[in-house]
Design a protein around this motif. Structure first.
Motif, PDB file in Angstrom:
ATOM      1  N   GLY A  10      -2.409  -2.293  -5.549  1.00 61.44           N
ATOM      2  CA  GLY A  10      -0.978  -2.772  -6.324  1.00 61.44           C
ATOM      3  C   GLY A  10      -0.154  -1.573  -5.872  1.00 61.44           C
ATOM      4  O   GLY A  10      -0.347  -0.530  -5.089  1.00 61.44           O
ATOM      5  N   LEU A  11       0.800  -1.479  -6.606  1.00 66.06           N
ATOM      6  CA  LEU A  11       2.118  -0.500  -6.744  1.00 66.06           C
ATOM      7  C   LEU A  11       1.738   0.367  -7.799  1.00 66.06           C
ATOM      8  O   LEU A  11       1.475   0.133  -8.998  1.00 66.06           O
ATOM      9  N   VAL A  12       1.829   1.548  -7.592  1.00 67.41           N
ATOM     10  CA  VAL A  12       1.618   2.722  -8.622  1.00 67.41           C
ATOM     11  C   VAL A  12       2.507   4.140  -8.283  1.00 67.41           C
ATOM     12  O   VAL A  12       3.016   4.252  -7.246  1.00 67.41           O
ATOM     13  N   GLN A  13       3.033   4.651  -9.382  1.00 62.30           N
ATOM     14  CA  GLN A  13       3.775   5.914  -9.212  1.00 62.30           C
ATOM     15  C   GLN A  13       2.700   7.072  -8.867  1.00 62.30           C
ATOM     16  O   GLN A  13       1.688   7.051  -8.991  1.00 62.30           O
ATOM     17  N   ASP A  62     -11.253  15.047   4.097  1.00 60.57           N
ATOM     18  CA  ASP A  62     -10.531  16.032   3.146  1.00 60.57           C
ATOM     19  C   ASP A  62      -9.503  15.776   2.387  1.00 60.57           C
ATOM     20  O   ASP A  62      -9.261  16.275   1.211  1.00 60.57           O
ATOM     21  N   SER A  63      -8.723  14.708   2.979  1.00 62.95           N
ATOM     22  CA  SER A  63      -7.443  14.592   2.219  1.00 62.95           C
ATOM     23  C   SER A  63      -7.625  13.878   0.899  1.00 62.95           C
ATOM     24  O   SER A  63      -6.586  14.026  -0.246  1.00 62.95           O
ATOM     25  N   VAL A  64      -8.638  13.166   0.614  1.00 61.68           N
ATOM     26  CA  VAL A  64      -8.928  12.835  -0.730  1.00 61.68           C
ATOM     27  C   VAL A  64     -10.065  13.456  -1.474  1.00 61.68           C
ATOM     28  O   VAL A  64     -10.294  12.953  -2.619  1.00 61.68           O
ATOM     29  N   ARG A  85      -4.807  10.738  -9.045  1.00 65.73           N
ATOM     30  CA  ARG A  85      -3.579  11.673  -8.536  1.00 65.73           C
ATOM     31  C   ARG A  85      -3.184  11.088  -7.333  1.00 65.73           C
ATOM     32  O   ARG A  85      -3.024  11.825  -6.203  1.00 65.73           O
ATOM     33  N   LEU A  86      -2.826   9.923  -7.196  1.00 69.87           N
ATOM     34  CA  LEU A  86      -2.236   9.232  -5.971  1.00 69.87           C
ATOM     35  C   LEU A  86      -1.068   9.805  -5.537  1.00 69.87           C
ATOM     36  O   LEU A  86      -0.289  10.233  -6.254  1.00 69.87           O
ATOM     37  N   LYS A  87      -0.967   9.987  -4.004  1.00 69.68           N
ATOM     38  CA  LYS A  87       0.260  10.500  -3.460  1.00 69.68           C
ATOM     39  C   LYS A  87       0.842   9.410  -2.501  1.00 69.68           C
ATOM     40  O   LYS A  87       0.296   8.527  -2.132  1.00 69.68           O
ATOM     41  N   PRO A  88       2.191   9.775  -2.191  1.00 66.65           N
ATOM     42  CA  PRO A  88       2.898   8.434  -1.563  1.00 66.65           C
ATOM     43  C   PRO A  88       2.119   8.575  -0.090  1.00 66.65           C
ATOM     44  O   PRO A  88       2.137   7.310   0.485  1.00 66.65           O
ATOM     45  N   GLU A  89       1.601   9.571   0.293  1.00 62.84           N
ATOM     46  CA  GLU A  89       0.960   9.606   1.614  1.00 62.84           C
ATOM     47  C   GLU A  89      -0.444   8.672   1.663  1.00 62.84           C
ATOM     48  O   GLU A  89      -1.070   8.510   2.721  1.00 62.84           O
ATOM     49  N   ASP A  90      -0.893   8.466   0.419  1.00 58.09           N
ATOM     50  CA  ASP A  90      -2.062   7.269   0.207  1.00 58.09           C
ATOM     51  C   ASP A  90      -1.657   5.994   0.452  1.00 58.09           C
ATOM     52  O   ASP A  90      -2.762   5.084   0.465  1.00 58.09           O
TER      53      ASP A  90
END
Length: 125
Positions: A10-13, A62-64, A85-90
């Protein structure tokens, strides 16, 4: 016939959380390790995490590391990916896959024989 079905995208901030699920038909996961991959537009499919059949061996890219947690419920034939702690790059389409028996290179998509259709994860900044 082996079928894997992902859900939970889905969409998340940025900073938010999502929990992805991967349900397998019948006993398709029985005895097998399972992995999660992701693919962003214009990029190659990337390994994210993998878990062994009994859950005792887990690896992450490593990035996650420290933000994502892979787990499984074998009686339910389901594998999960808790993403915090999602990031835009995820942002990517996330796929689950069953790893071939005896394969050792868990980061390579070639080590996996069955794939789900993918679920979209979009993280807004």
């Amino acid at each position: 016939q082996v079928q894997l079905v992902e859900s939970g995208g889905g969409l998340v901030q940025a900073g938010g959380s999502l929990r992805l699920s991967c349900a397998a038909s019948g006993g398709a996961f029985s005895g097998y390790s399972v992995g999660w991959f992701r693919q962003a537009p214009g990029k190659e499919r990337e390994f994210v995490a993998t878990i062994s059949w009994r859950g005792g061996v887990i690896y992450y890219v490593d990035s996650v590391q420290g933000r994502f947690t892979i787990s499984r419920d074998n009686p339910k034939n389901t594998v999960y990916l808790q993403m915090n702690r999602l990031k835009p790059e995820d942002t990517a389409t996330y796929y689950c896959a069953r790893r071939r028996g005896g394969s050792s290179d868990y980061t390579s998509h070639l080590a996996y024989d069955y794939w789900g259709q993918g679920t979209q994860v979009t993280v807004s900044s």
